[in-house]
Design a protein around this motif. Sequence first.
Motif, PDB file in Angstrom:
ATOM      1  N   LEU A 170      17.580 -13.009   0.163  1.00 41.87           N
ATOM      2  CA  LEU A 170      17.021 -12.616  -1.128  1.00 41.87           C
ATOM      3  C   LEU A 170      17.524 -13.547  -2.235  1.00 41.87           C
ATOM      4  O   LEU A 170      16.767 -13.936  -3.128  1.00 41.87           O
ATOM      5  N   ALA A 171      18.802 -13.891  -2.155  1.00 41.11           N
ATOM      6  CA  ALA A 171      19.360 -14.809  -3.150  1.00 41.11           C
ATOM      7  C   ALA A 171      18.729 -16.195  -3.022  1.00 41.11           C
ATOM      8  O   ALA A 171      18.439 -16.855  -4.036  1.00 41.11           O
ATOM      9  N   GLN A 172      18.478 -16.640  -1.796  1.00 44.90           N
ATOM     10  CA  GLN A 172      17.854 -17.947  -1.592  1.00 44.90           C
ATOM     11  C   GLN A 172      16.463 -18.004  -2.207  1.00 44.90           C
ATOM     12  O   GLN A 172      16.096 -18.999  -2.850  1.00 44.90           O
ATOM     13  N   VAL A 173      15.684 -16.948  -2.011  1.00 49.21           N
ATOM     14  CA  VAL A 173      14.330 -16.911  -2.582  1.00 49.21           C
ATOM     15  C   VAL A 173      14.405 -16.949  -4.097  1.00 49.21           C
ATOM     16  O   VAL A 173      13.647 -17.683  -4.768  1.00 49.21           O
ATOM     17  N   THR A 174      15.309 -16.172  -4.680  1.00 54.50           N
ATOM     18  CA  THR A 174      15.438 -16.130  -6.142  1.00 54.50           C
ATOM     19  C   THR A 174      15.832 -17.496  -6.690  1.00 54.50           C
ATOM     20  O   THR A 174      15.245 -17.980  -7.669  1.00 54.50           O
ATOM     21  N   VAL A 175      16.824 -18.129  -6.059  1.00 55.05           N
ATOM     22  CA  VAL A 175      17.283 -19.441  -6.528  1.00 55.05           C
ATOM     23  C   VAL A 175      16.171 -20.477  -6.382  1.00 55.05           C
ATOM     24  O   VAL A 175      15.932 -21.290  -7.293  1.00 55.05           O
ATOM     25  N   ALA A 176      15.459 -20.480  -5.253  1.00 54.33           N
ATOM     26  CA  ALA A 176      14.376 -21.434  -5.039  1.00 54.33           C
ATOM     27  C   ALA A 176      13.257 -21.242  -6.060  1.00 54.33           C
ATOM     28  O   ALA A 176      12.682 -22.219  -6.564  1.00 54.33           O
ATOM     29  N   ALA A 177      12.941 -19.976  -6.375  1.00 52.38           N
ATOM     30  CA  ALA A 177      11.886 -19.702  -7.364  1.00 52.38           C
ATOM     31  C   ALA A 177      12.300 -20.188  -8.751  1.00 52.38           C
ATOM     32  O   ALA A 177      11.476 -20.708  -9.519  1.00 52.38           O
ATOM     33  N   ILE A 178      13.575 -20.032  -9.094  1.00 51.22           N
ATOM     34  CA  ILE A 178      14.053 -20.493 -10.402  1.00 51.22           C
ATOM     35  C   ILE A 178      14.021 -22.018 -10.478  1.00 51.22           C
ATOM     36  O   ILE A 178      13.621 -22.606 -11.484  1.00 51.22           O
ATOM     37  N   LYS A 179      14.434 -22.664  -9.381  1.00 53.12           N
ATOM     38  CA  LYS A 179      14.446 -24.131  -9.375  1.00 53.12           C
ATOM     39  C   LYS A 179      13.038 -24.714  -9.502  1.00 53.12           C
ATOM     40  O   LYS A 179      12.862 -25.795 -10.080  1.00 53.12           O
ATOM     41  N   LYS A 180      12.043 -23.993  -8.973  1.00 54.10           N
ATOM     42  CA  LYS A 180      10.663 -24.509  -9.004  1.00 54.10           C
ATOM     43  C   LYS A 180       9.791 -23.773 -10.029  1.00 54.10           C
ATOM     44  O   LYS A 180       8.579 -23.717  -9.896  1.00 54.10           O
ATOM     45  N   ARG A 181      10.437 -23.217 -11.044  1.00 50.55           N
ATOM     46  CA  ARG A 181       9.703 -22.419 -12.035  1.00 50.55           C
ATOM     47  C   ARG A 181       8.658 -23.234 -12.794  1.00 50.55           C
ATOM     48  O   ARG A 181       7.676 -22.664 -13.307  1.00 50.55           O
ATOM     49  N   LYS A 182       8.838 -24.553 -12.858  1.00 54.58           N
ATOM     50  CA  LYS A 182       7.883 -25.396 -13.601  1.00 54.58           C
ATOM     51  C   LYS A 182       6.772 -25.942 -12.707  1.00 54.58           C
ATOM     52  O   LYS A 182       5.846 -26.583 -13.208  1.00 54.58           O
ATOM     53  N   GLU A 183       6.862 -25.689 -11.396  1.00 55.94           N
ATOM     54  CA  GLU A 183       5.827 -26.159 -10.476  1.00 55.94           C
ATOM     55  C   GLU A 183       4.577 -25.284 -10.602  1.00 55.94           C
ATOM     56  O   GLU A 183       4.654 -24.092 -10.906  1.00 55.94           O
ATOM     57  N   ALA A 184       3.415 -25.885 -10.353  1.00 60.35           N
ATOM     58  CA  ALA A 184       2.145 -25.152 -10.416  1.00 60.35           C
ATOM     59  C   ALA A 184       1.828 -24.568  -9.036  1.00 60.35           C
ATOM     60  O   ALA A 184       1.942 -25.254  -8.017  1.00 60.35           O
ATOM     61  N   LEU A 185       1.425 -23.314  -9.024  1.00 56.14           N
ATOM     62  CA  LEU A 185       1.072 -22.660  -7.762  1.00 56.14           C
ATOM     63  C   LEU A 185      -0.271 -23.172  -7.254  1.00 56.14           C
ATOM     64  O   LEU A 185      -1.211 -23.340  -8.037  1.00 56.14           O
ATOM     65  N   PRO A 186      -0.402 -23.400  -5.958  1.00 58.22           N
ATOM     66  CA  PRO A 186      -1.717 -23.796  -5.414  1.00 58.22           C
ATOM     67  C   PRO A 186      -2.680 -22.611  -5.449  1.00 58.22           C
ATOM     68  O   PRO A 186      -2.266 -21.452  -5.365  1.00 58.22           O
ATOM     69  N   GLU A 187      -3.967 -22.915  -5.587  1.00 61.49           N
ATOM     70  CA  GLU A 187      -4.960 -21.842  -5.610  1.00 61.49           C
ATOM     71  C   GLU A 187      -5.073 -21.146  -4.263  1.00 61.49           C
ATOM     72  O   GLU A 187      -5.340 -19.946  -4.195  1.00 61.49           O
ATOM     73  N   ASP A 188      -4.889 -21.877  -3.186  1.00 60.42           N
ATOM     74  CA  ASP A 188      -4.975 -21.313  -1.842  1.00 60.42           C
ATOM     75  C   ASP A 188      -3.570 -20.938  -1.350  1.00 60.42           C
ATOM     76  O   ASP A 188      -2.713 -21.821  -1.184  1.00 60.42           O
ATOM     77  N   PRO A 189      -3.277 -19.646  -1.114  1.00 63.98           N
ATOM     78  CA  PRO A 189      -1.946 -19.242  -0.638  1.00 63.98           C
ATOM     79  C   PRO A 189      -1.575 -19.852   0.710  1.00 63.98           C
ATOM     80  O   PRO A 189      -0.392 -19.945   1.037  1.00 63.98           O
ATOM     81  N   GLN A 190      -2.588 -20.283   1.481  1.00 65.94           N
ATOM     82  CA  GLN A 190      -2.292 -20.894   2.770  1.00 65.94           C
ATOM     83  C   GLN A 190      -1.557 -22.221   2.630  1.00 65.94           C
ATOM     84  O   GLN A 190      -0.976 -22.729   3.596  1.00 65.94           O
ATOM     85  N   LEU A 191      -1.583 -22.797   1.422  1.00 62.68           N
ATOM     86  CA  LEU A 191      -0.875 -24.053   1.188  1.00 62.68           C
ATOM     87  C   LEU A 191       0.611 -23.849   0.934  1.00 62.68           C
ATOM     88  O   LEU A 191       1.360 -24.816   0.855  1.00 62.68           O
ATOM     89  N   LEU A 192       1.025 -22.579   0.790  1.00 63.32           N
ATOM     90  CA  LEU A 192       2.441 -22.284   0.656  1.00 63.32           C
ATOM     91  C   LEU A 192       3.128 -22.456   2.010  1.00 63.32           C
ATOM     92  O   LEU A 192       2.476 -22.556   3.047  1.00 63.32           O
TER      93      LEU A 192
END
Length: 530
Positions: A170-192
Amino acid sequence: MRKWGRKKRRRRRRSIDEEASEHYLSFLGLISITVSAILPQFRPPPCPTQVNCQEATSSQLWILYISLLLTSVGSGGIRPCVVPFSADQFDMTKSGVASRKWNLFNWYFFSMGLASLSALTIVVYIQDNMGWGWGLGIPCIAMLISIIAFVLGSPLYKTVKPEGSPLVRLAQVTVAAIKKRKEALPEDPQLLYHNWELDTPISLEGRLLHSNQYKWLDKAAIVTEEEARDQTTTPNLWKLATVHRVEELKSIIRMLPIWASGILLITSSSHLHSFVIQQARTMDRHLSPSFQISPASMSIFSVLTMMSGVVLYERLFVPFARRFTGNPSGITCLQRMGIGFIINIIATVVAGLMEMKRKSFAAKYHLLDDPKATIPISVFWLVPQYCLHGVAEIFMSVGHLEFLFEQAPESMRSSATALYCITTAIGNYMGTLLVSLVHKYTGKENNWLPDRNLNRGGLDYYYFLLSGIQVVNLVYYLICAWFYTYKPVDEISERTKEEDLEQANEHISPDDKLLKDGRDEEKRELTKDE
């Protein structure tokens, strides 16, 4: 970027050594407190007159505190793991649960009720008539027998060592999301980022699918250009998380509002172990001219109602409700909890009305100023509220635990049941806080909860206050339940069938493939002719 892999599936269980060590701690605590009750040097001398009694020394108090600490730590390790460990022995997928005619959570509460019933009857009777040594010694012996049975049965259990800490993920997901907060999400979730091989040890029953809630957490699964170039090594999970791990965190966040609604239920029921016992002491408790029931044993009626109600719920209510809902469990966990909330409100209102009746009898016989007198009203007038609390537990408590277990990520079920135990702890603390506030702010002359004379208090007002708080809590719960989204799971059984079919198609020889294509062509021509 999608990285799929097949890996030999291993059952992720808690080790026997970890389970046994928690039993040992509880057993050690019980031994310590039993020894302190038996040996006179570890406790203050008896004081039958209750006047000028000798206080316990600091060393005697330390022995008591250490004993309670060991018992608490052991219980804190055992209780959150009992249900997940039991569930590990069975198929807990939707298809597996639907195929059974019994519910694990119902029978867990039935077993707990049986243990409570034994404590409230056999152990209390022995303690009152034979002393604290035997009263504490018998649970100690029972704990020893349970440890022996657990260790001897260990070869039969499905268990291996766990696969890392879920809190770290859970901590890893939170830290990764904060580090990439300025990245743009892809329109297709399959690209995650997907990696079935990496997630296999923590998703034995099924993989969590992408959901559209809390999209800012999805940024933890965004694959950057640098990460896309290096696909050979395992990614740094503090920078890149899989969709499954992101959904684990989302599931926990979704659960928390529903989880919190159970706290006030415990708060409203905490008076069963305090004020209701004080009420019972002032009432006629005789079952016969020579035998009267102990005030502390009145909880038997709540336990008996819960135990018998669990059986009736599973054997009568579930088959009846299933005809209308089509749900294998009769009703959903959220519906079950809602019914429990309503019944608990009714139970608290009944408790207030009963207190009004008790005080009216005290006034009728001029006993309002005599707190030690026995009011000529049967203690069995308290039974309805105990029974209603037992029925509320069948719906709310069982439903609450089942909800947390089912909606928690598969790898965090022990943590989810720990949350259930924390609910009990917080609820009791809030009950104590509420009593302190009511006692402080209702004045000295007309205090609702007086220290000495309950007959001159306003306990009925306190019960009605609890009822009002529960109504507000019910509204809060209904709002949370209305907007709740169940976790999306792709169960492994369905996916395995598809993978096996793909593998079978891959191994078809060229001649067989031509023969299969020819037969398909014949079928299409016949269809056209028809």
